[in-house]
Design a protein around this motif. Structure first.
Motif, short mmCIF file in Angstrom:
data_model
loop_
_atom_site.label_atom_id
_atom_site.label_comp_id
_atom_site.label_asym_id
_atom_site.label_seq_id
_atom_site.Cartn_x
_atom_site.Cartn_y
_atom_site.Cartn_z
N ASN A 121 0.82 -1.21 0.00
CA ASN A 121 0.00 0.00 0.00
C ASN A 121 0.86 1.26 0.00
N LYS A 122 1.98 1.20 0.73
CA LYS A 122 2.90 2.34 0.75
C LYS A 122 3.48 2.56 -0.64
N LEU A 123 3.93 1.49 -1.28
CA LEU A 123 4.54 1.60 -2.61
C LEU A 123 3.54 2.09 -3.65
N VAL A 124 2.33 1.52 -3.62
CA VAL A 124 1.33 1.92 -4.62
C VAL A 124 0.82 3.33 -4.32
N GLY A 125 0.80 3.70 -3.04
CA GLY A 125 0.44 5.07 -2.66
C GLY A 125 1.45 6.09 -3.16
N GLN A 126 2.74 5.72 -3.09
CA GLN A 126 3.79 6.61 -3.60
C GLN A 126 3.66 6.78 -5.12
N TRP A 127 3.37 5.67 -5.79
CA TRP A 127 3.17 5.71 -7.24
C TRP A 127 2.00 6.64 -7.59
N LEU A 146 -0.28 11.99 -9.27
CA LEU A 146 -1.13 13.13 -8.94
C LEU A 146 -0.30 14.42 -8.75
N GLY A 147 1.02 14.30 -8.87
CA GLY A 147 1.89 15.47 -8.76
C GLY A 147 2.02 16.03 -7.36
N LYS A 148 1.90 15.18 -6.36
CA LYS A 148 1.99 15.65 -4.96
C LYS A 148 3.45 15.89 -4.56
N ASN A 149 3.65 16.88 -3.67
CA ASN A 149 4.99 17.13 -3.13
C ASN A 149 5.30 16.15 -2.00
N ASP A 150 6.48 16.24 -1.42
CA ASP A 150 6.91 15.24 -0.41
C ASP A 150 5.98 15.14 0.79
N SER A 151 5.60 16.28 1.37
CA SER A 151 4.77 16.20 2.59
C SER A 151 3.37 15.71 2.26
N ASP A 152 2.84 16.14 1.10
CA ASP A 152 1.52 15.66 0.68
C ASP A 152 1.58 14.17 0.32
N ASP A 189 -9.28 8.43 -6.88
CA ASP A 189 -8.33 9.54 -6.81
C ASP A 189 -7.65 9.80 -8.15
N LEU A 190 -7.29 8.73 -8.85
CA LEU A 190 -6.55 8.89 -10.10
C LEU A 190 -7.45 9.24 -11.29
N GLY A 191 -8.72 8.87 -11.21
CA GLY A 191 -9.65 9.22 -12.27
C GLY A 191 -9.14 8.83 -13.64
N GLU A 192 -9.01 9.81 -14.53
CA GLU A 192 -8.59 9.56 -15.91
C GLU A 192 -7.09 9.27 -16.05
N LYS A 193 -6.32 9.50 -14.98
CA LYS A 193 -4.86 9.35 -15.06
C LYS A 193 -4.41 7.90 -15.18
N ALA A 194 -5.27 6.96 -14.78
CA ALA A 194 -4.89 5.54 -14.84
C ALA A 194 -6.13 4.68 -15.06
N THR A 195 -6.00 3.65 -15.89
CA THR A 195 -7.10 2.73 -16.11
C THR A 195 -7.16 1.72 -14.95
N ALA A 196 -8.26 1.02 -14.85
CA ALA A 196 -8.39 -0.05 -13.86
C ALA A 196 -7.27 -1.07 -14.04
#
Length: 109
Positions: free
Chosen positions: A34-40, A45-51, A79-86
């Motif tokens: 979950n940590k790895l896939v969350g980082q991906w 989503l273009g989040k910065n380090d703290s986000d 969260d990813l919407g159009e950025k990634a397919t299922a």
């Protein structure tokens, strides 16, 4: 050669059995996945380090909603919407699970 490969198969099966029966290990592997896939996803989503850190915790927490992986998949998909397919998300979850297993294994004595 057959003896060698069957020895490897035995060791692999023993390891898989240990995994299946060791809830604590499974929990660690799932959390790492979950940590790895969350980082991906945070990167997508273009989040910065703290986000990213906050988002990874959200992904880890989402896994406690129900048994299995669908709760994590749903969060990432929403969260990813159009950025990634299922298919992209499921493939990345599988890839991260394999990575998590090998990372956790390396830390076992």
């Amino acid at each position: 050669s057959d003896v060698f490969s069957s020895d490897l198969d035995d060791r692999k099966n023993a390891f898989e059995n240990k995994f299946a029966h060791d809830a604590e290990l499974q929990f660690k592997v799932d959390s790492r996945r979950n940590k790895l896939v969350g980082q991906w996803a945070a990167n997508m989503l273009g989040k910065n380090d703290s986000d990213t850190k906050k988002y990874v915790l959200e992904v880890i927490k989402s896994d406690f909603e129900e048994a299995g992986d669908e709760d994590v998949f749903r969060k990432l998909s929403d969260d990813l919407g159009e950025k990634a397919t299922a298919e992209d998300i499921r493939a990345k979850m599988s890839e991260c699970l394999a990575t998590a297993k090998s990372q956790i294994m390396e830390n076992l004595d």
